[in-house]
Design an enzyme around this catalytic site. Structure first.
Site, PDB file in Angstrom:
ATOM      1  N   CYS A 114       0.839  -1.204   0.000  1.00  0.00           N
ATOM      2  CA  CYS A 114       0.000   0.000   0.000  1.00  0.00           C
ATOM      3  C   CYS A 114       0.873   1.253   0.000  1.00  0.00           C
ATOM      4  O   CYS A 114       1.478   1.588  -1.015  1.00  0.00           O
ATOM      5  CB  CYS A 114      -0.980  -0.047   1.163  1.00  0.00           C
ATOM      6  N   HIS A 214      -3.413  -5.462   0.527  1.00  0.00           N
ATOM      7  CA  HIS A 214      -2.856  -5.852   1.828  1.00  0.00           C
ATOM      8  C   HIS A 214      -2.768  -7.373   1.926  1.00  0.00           C
ATOM      9  O   HIS A 214      -3.686  -8.024   2.438  1.00  0.00           O
ATOM     10  CB  HIS A 214      -3.707  -5.277   2.962  1.00  0.00           C
ATOM     11  N   GLU A 216      -1.176  -9.163   3.926  1.00  0.00           N
ATOM     12  CA  GLU A 216      -1.171  -9.641   5.312  1.00  0.00           C
ATOM     13  C   GLU A 216      -2.571  -9.911   5.838  1.00  0.00           C
ATOM     14  O   GLU A 216      -2.727 -10.616   6.844  1.00  0.00           O
ATOM     15  CB  GLU A 216      -0.455  -8.620   6.218  1.00  0.00           C
TER      16      GLU A 216
END
Length: 263
Positions: A114, A214, A216
């Protein structure tokens, strides 16, 4: 037995509350460290520091993950702030630019998430769209404050990201800015249906990848696994660690490529 690679994760610097405390803190969502550990790495947090310390810090790492966060200062790419651009966090900007420069100079693996991807683009002379809805006409990349949403991205064949995630995939999204003019030595590796650049990668480094989404936050994170695999590769540039001490630096073989896909 080989030691797990050390992956440096950049952090926010913000006021935080926990228990009876309300203090400045270096913070990062736990999902970042969780996904690095799940991929076989050791997560090391890198709170903002003096830029001149970056080379020393990065010299002890095997890879870098530039985390998401606040908007970059538009002055970094010669722009006037948009009314919807957040206030600059210059201490973090300066630190992470220095960390990125040191990592690229050593040619250790770098993953930008990001904000981190946007920093990679700006570092190479690129620019940003400061408020994406002005360009694409909708807020589908960030429809709800404080919540990740999902949208589709399509990766580019022949890129590292395209090999890791061929075709079209749903990803976790939360951003209102995006890459505009591409920086030198970078290629687009994925786009959203509205044309927004969703991944970039360097043509000049063995592993320098940025994703606008993202990873994660997903149940599966092949991009993070690829970062850790490249960091732990025997041909990497990071110093080998023996009994906690730095040993001889092993240089990468010129022109060597590393696996794009990790089981």
């Amino acid at each position: 037995m080989p030691q797990p690679p050390l992956i440096g994760l950049t952090t926010y610097l913000a006021h935080a509350q926990w228990g009876e405390w309300d203090l400045p803190a270096a913070v990062l969502p736990a999902a970042y460290a969780d996904c690095v550990r799940a991929a076989g790495g050791r997560a090391v947090l890198l709170p903002p520091d003096a830029p001149e310390a970056a080379a020393d810090v990065v010299g002890r790492l095997d890879a870098i993950l530039l985390a998401g966060g606040e908007d970059l200062d538009p002055a970094l790419y010669g722009a006037v702030p948009h009314p919807r651009t957040g206030p600059p966090v210059r201490e973090r900007d300066a630190w992470e630019r220095a960390v990125l420069a040191a990592g690229l100079a050593r040619d250790i693996p770098v993953l930008g998430v990001c904000r981190g991807m946007q920093l990679m683009n700006v570092h190479e002379g690129g620019t940003l769209i400061q408020h994406l809805p002005d360009r694409v006409g909708h807020d589908g990349h960030n429809p709800y404050r404080g919540h990740f949403c999902s949208h589709a991205v399509t990766t580019a064949p022949g890129t590292r990201v395209g090999a890791l995630l061929p075709g079209t995939h749903q990803v976790a999204t939360h951003h209102h800015q995006a890459v505009d003019r591409l920086g030198a030595g970078l290629v687009v590796a994925a786009r959203a249906a509205d044309g927004t650049v969703e991944a970039i990668e360097s043509t000049r480094h063995r592993f320098a990848v940025g994703v606008q989404w993202h990873p994660e936050m997903g149940a599966d994170a092949p991009v993070v696994r690829a970062l850790v695999a490249a960091a732990g590769s025997a041909g990497g540039t990071a110093p080998a660690r023996t009994a906690g001490r730095n040993a001889r630096t092993v240089r990468s073989v010129p022109g060597r490529t590393f696996p794009a896909q990790v089981p």
